[in-house]
Design a protein around this motif. Structure first.
Motif, mmCIF file in Angstrom:
data_model
loop_
_atom_site.group_PDB
_atom_site.id
_atom_site.type_symbol
_atom_site.label_atom_id
_atom_site.label_comp_id
_atom_site.label_asym_id
_atom_site.label_seq_id
_atom_site.Cartn_x
_atom_site.Cartn_y
_atom_site.Cartn_z
ATOM 1 N N THR A 34 42.498 65.401 20.684
ATOM 2 C CA THR A 34 41.270 64.697 21.490
ATOM 3 C C THR A 34 41.508 63.929 22.546
ATOM 4 O O THR A 34 40.426 63.649 23.066
ATOM 5 N N TYR A 38 39.474 63.571 26.400
ATOM 6 C CA TYR A 38 39.339 62.254 27.210
ATOM 7 C C TYR A 38 39.949 62.352 28.758
ATOM 8 O O TYR A 38 39.358 61.829 29.467
ATOM 9 N N ARG A 39 41.232 63.038 28.627
ATOM 10 C CA ARG A 39 41.802 63.120 30.017
ATOM 11 C C ARG A 39 40.852 64.081 30.843
ATOM 12 O O ARG A 39 41.093 63.732 31.985
ATOM 13 N N SER A 99 42.399 56.446 29.242
ATOM 14 C CA SER A 99 42.236 55.130 28.545
ATOM 15 C C SER A 99 41.077 54.277 28.881
ATOM 16 O O SER A 99 40.176 54.048 28.254
ATOM 17 N N SER A 102 37.769 56.275 28.294
ATOM 18 C CA SER A 102 37.359 56.382 26.695
ATOM 19 C C SER A 102 36.875 55.036 26.178
ATOM 20 O O SER A 102 36.325 55.107 25.026
ATOM 21 N N ARG A 108 32.188 58.347 24.860
ATOM 22 C CA ARG A 108 32.723 58.559 23.673
ATOM 23 C C ARG A 108 31.634 58.989 22.641
ATOM 24 O O ARG A 108 31.871 60.139 21.955
ATOM 25 N N GLY A 128 44.318 61.608 17.322
ATOM 26 C CA GLY A 128 43.496 60.864 18.467
ATOM 27 C C GLY A 128 44.030 59.375 17.948
ATOM 28 O O GLY A 128 44.789 59.111 17.764
ATOM 29 N N ARG A 129 42.599 58.525 18.529
ATOM 30 C CA ARG A 129 42.877 57.064 18.033
ATOM 31 C C ARG A 129 41.900 56.869 17.005
ATOM 32 O O ARG A 129 42.031 55.570 16.372
ATOM 33 N N ASP A 130 40.779 57.313 16.949
ATOM 34 C CA ASP A 130 39.560 56.993 15.915
ATOM 35 C C ASP A 130 39.053 58.277 15.082
ATOM 36 O O ASP A 130 38.065 57.981 14.532
ATOM 37 N N ARG A 179 48.249 50.297 27.456
ATOM 38 C CA ARG A 179 47.415 51.357 26.894
ATOM 39 C C ARG A 179 47.355 50.885 25.383
ATOM 40 O O ARG A 179 46.150 50.946 24.898
ATOM 41 N N ASP A 183 43.511 50.304 24.291
ATOM 42 C CA ASP A 183 42.824 51.150 23.299
ATOM 43 C C ASP A 183 42.664 50.144 21.850
ATOM 44 O O ASP A 183 41.673 50.858 21.256
ATOM 45 N N ARG A 186 39.337 47.402 22.814
ATOM 46 C CA ARG A 186 38.155 47.958 23.324
ATOM 47 C C ARG A 186 36.942 47.581 22.087
ATOM 48 O O ARG A 186 37.112 47.664 20.823
HETATM 49 O O1 DC Z 1 46.741 60.854 23.206
HETATM 50 P P1 DC Z 1 46.532 60.777 24.826
HETATM 51 O O2 DC Z 1 47.531 59.925 25.251
HETATM 52 O O3 DC Z 1 46.317 62.063 25.290
HETATM 53 O O4 DC Z 1 45.250 60.004 24.906
HETATM 54 C C1 DC Z 1 44.497 59.447 26.111
HETATM 55 C C2 DC Z 1 43.723 58.589 26.191
HETATM 56 O O5 DC Z 1 42.478 58.740 25.496
HETATM 57 C C3 DC Z 1 44.378 57.352 25.259
HETATM 58 O O6 DC Z 1 44.863 56.228 25.717
HETATM 59 C C4 DC Z 1 42.895 56.668 24.414
HETATM 60 C C5 DC Z 1 41.945 57.856 24.715
HETATM 61 N N1 DC Z 1 41.663 58.551 23.357
HETATM 62 C C6 DC Z 1 40.587 57.698 22.641
HETATM 63 O O7 DC Z 1 40.078 56.804 22.997
HETATM 64 N N2 DC Z 1 40.205 58.328 21.424
HETATM 65 C C7 DC Z 1 40.895 59.446 20.870
HETATM 66 N N3 DC Z 1 40.498 60.034 19.885
HETATM 67 C C8 DC Z 1 41.889 60.059 21.561
HETATM 68 C C9 DC Z 1 42.137 59.377 23.061
#
Ligand code: DC
Length: 224
Positions: A34, A38-39, A99, A102, A108, A128-130, A179, A183, A186
Motif C-alpha cells: 500500500t 501513496y508513492r 509520507s 499520506s 487516504r 503498510g501503516r494502517d 518519517r 507517520d 498525523r
Molecule cells: O512503505 P513505504 O515506505 O513505501 O510508504 C511510503 C509512505 O506512505 C509512508 O511514509 C507513509 C505512507 N503510508 C501510509 O500512510 N499508509 C500506508 N498504509 C502505507 C504507506
C-alpha cells in the motif's frame, strides 16, 4: 484452508516488503504494497506541481487518478493511470513525498477504497501503516514489524546504493526518523500497533526466520 487477510504494519525499512512478498509467495496469496500506492499519488502531485496539502487541486487529482498493482514476472509493478512507475517511486525523495500526501484526508479516502476492494476477498498479504487498524481492522492475522531506527535506515541506504542512487547514510537516518515521527503523529490513520497485532522485532533475525515465524502463525489461524 481459509483464505485470510494478513496485515503487516510497521515503520519504514522494517522489512515489510521483503517479508511480505516472500510470505505471500509461500502462502499462494496476493501481495499488496500500500505504500507504493501513496508513492504513486505523490509522484503525480509533484509532476503536476500540486501542493502536498489538502486543497481543491489535490482533491481533484485523487478523483481522476487510478493506481493499480499488477503482479509482473517476479515483481510487483505499480501503475499510475496507465504508466508503469515502479522504478520512479523508489527514490528517497518519493518516500518523503508519499509520507506528506499520506497525511491528507482526500488521499487516504481514495486509497482506502482501492485497498479494501483489493483485499476484501481474502488470500492477501497487505503491508503498510494502517492495515490492521483502519483498512482491515477485522483481519484475523496482524503483524507489527519493527527494528531499530539505525538498522532500518542502513537497510534503506544499502538498497539505494545497490540501485545506484547515491545517498548519505546520516541523511537516510534523519529521513527515516522524520518519517517515523510524521507517520505516527498525523491526525488520520497514524502508524500504530493494533492491540491484537503480533509484534516482530526483525533486528536480530534473518529474513527467512521472520517469514517462517509469520507463516507458522498464519497457518495456525487458517487451520482453525
Ligand atoms: O512503505 P513505504 O515506505 O513505501 O510508504 C511510503 C509512505 O506512505 C509512508 O511514509 C507513509 C505512507 N503510508 C501510509 O500512510 N499508509 C500506508 N498504509 C502505507 C504507506
Amino acid at each position: 484452508m481459509k483464505k485470510l487477510i494478513v496485515a503487516i504494519d510497521g515503520p519504514s525499512g522494517a522489512g515489510k516488503s521483503t517479508v511480505g512478498k516472500l510470505l505471500a509467495k509461500e502462502l499462494g496469496y496476493l501481495y499488496i504494497d500500500t505504500g507504493a500506492m501513496y508513492r504513486a499519488i505523490g509522484l503525480k502531485a509533484v509532476r503536476e506541481g500540486i501542493e502536498l496539502k489538502e486543497n481543491d487541486s489535490l482533491r481533484g487529482l485523487c478523483a481522476r487518478t487510478d493506481v493499480r498493482l499488477v503482479q509482473g514476472e517476479g515483481s510487483l509493478r505499480v501503475y499510475l493511470d496507465d504508466e508503469d512507475v515502479s522504478d520512479s517511486i523508489r527514490t528517497p525523495e518519493m518516500g518523503m513525498v508519499a509520507s506528506a500526501v499520506s497525511a491528507q484526508p482526500c488521499v487516504r479516502e481514495r486509497l482506502l477504497e482501492l485497498q479494501r476492494r483489493l483485499g476484501e476477498g481474502g488470500g492477501v498479504v497487505l503491508e503498510g501503516r494502517d492495515i490492521g487498524t483502519v483498512v482491515f481492522p477485522e483481519a484475523k492475522v496482524k503483524f507489527y514489524l519493527d527494528a531499530k531506527v539505525e538498522e532500518r535506515a542502513r537497510r534503506r541506504w544499502k538498497e539505494f546504493m545497490e540501485k545506484g542512487i547515491e545517498t548519505d547514510l546520516q541523511k537516510t537516518i534523519e529521513d527515516v526518523a522524520k518519517r517515523d515521527y510524521d507517520d505516527s503523529h498525523r491526525d488520520i490513520a497514524p502508524l500504530k500497533r493494533a492491540s491484537d497485532a503480533v509484534v516482530v522485532d526483525s533486528s536480530g533475525l534473518s529474513i527467512n526466520e521472520v517469514v517462517a515465524l509469520m507463516k507458522e502463525k498464519v497457518l495456525k489461524v487458517a487451520g482453525n
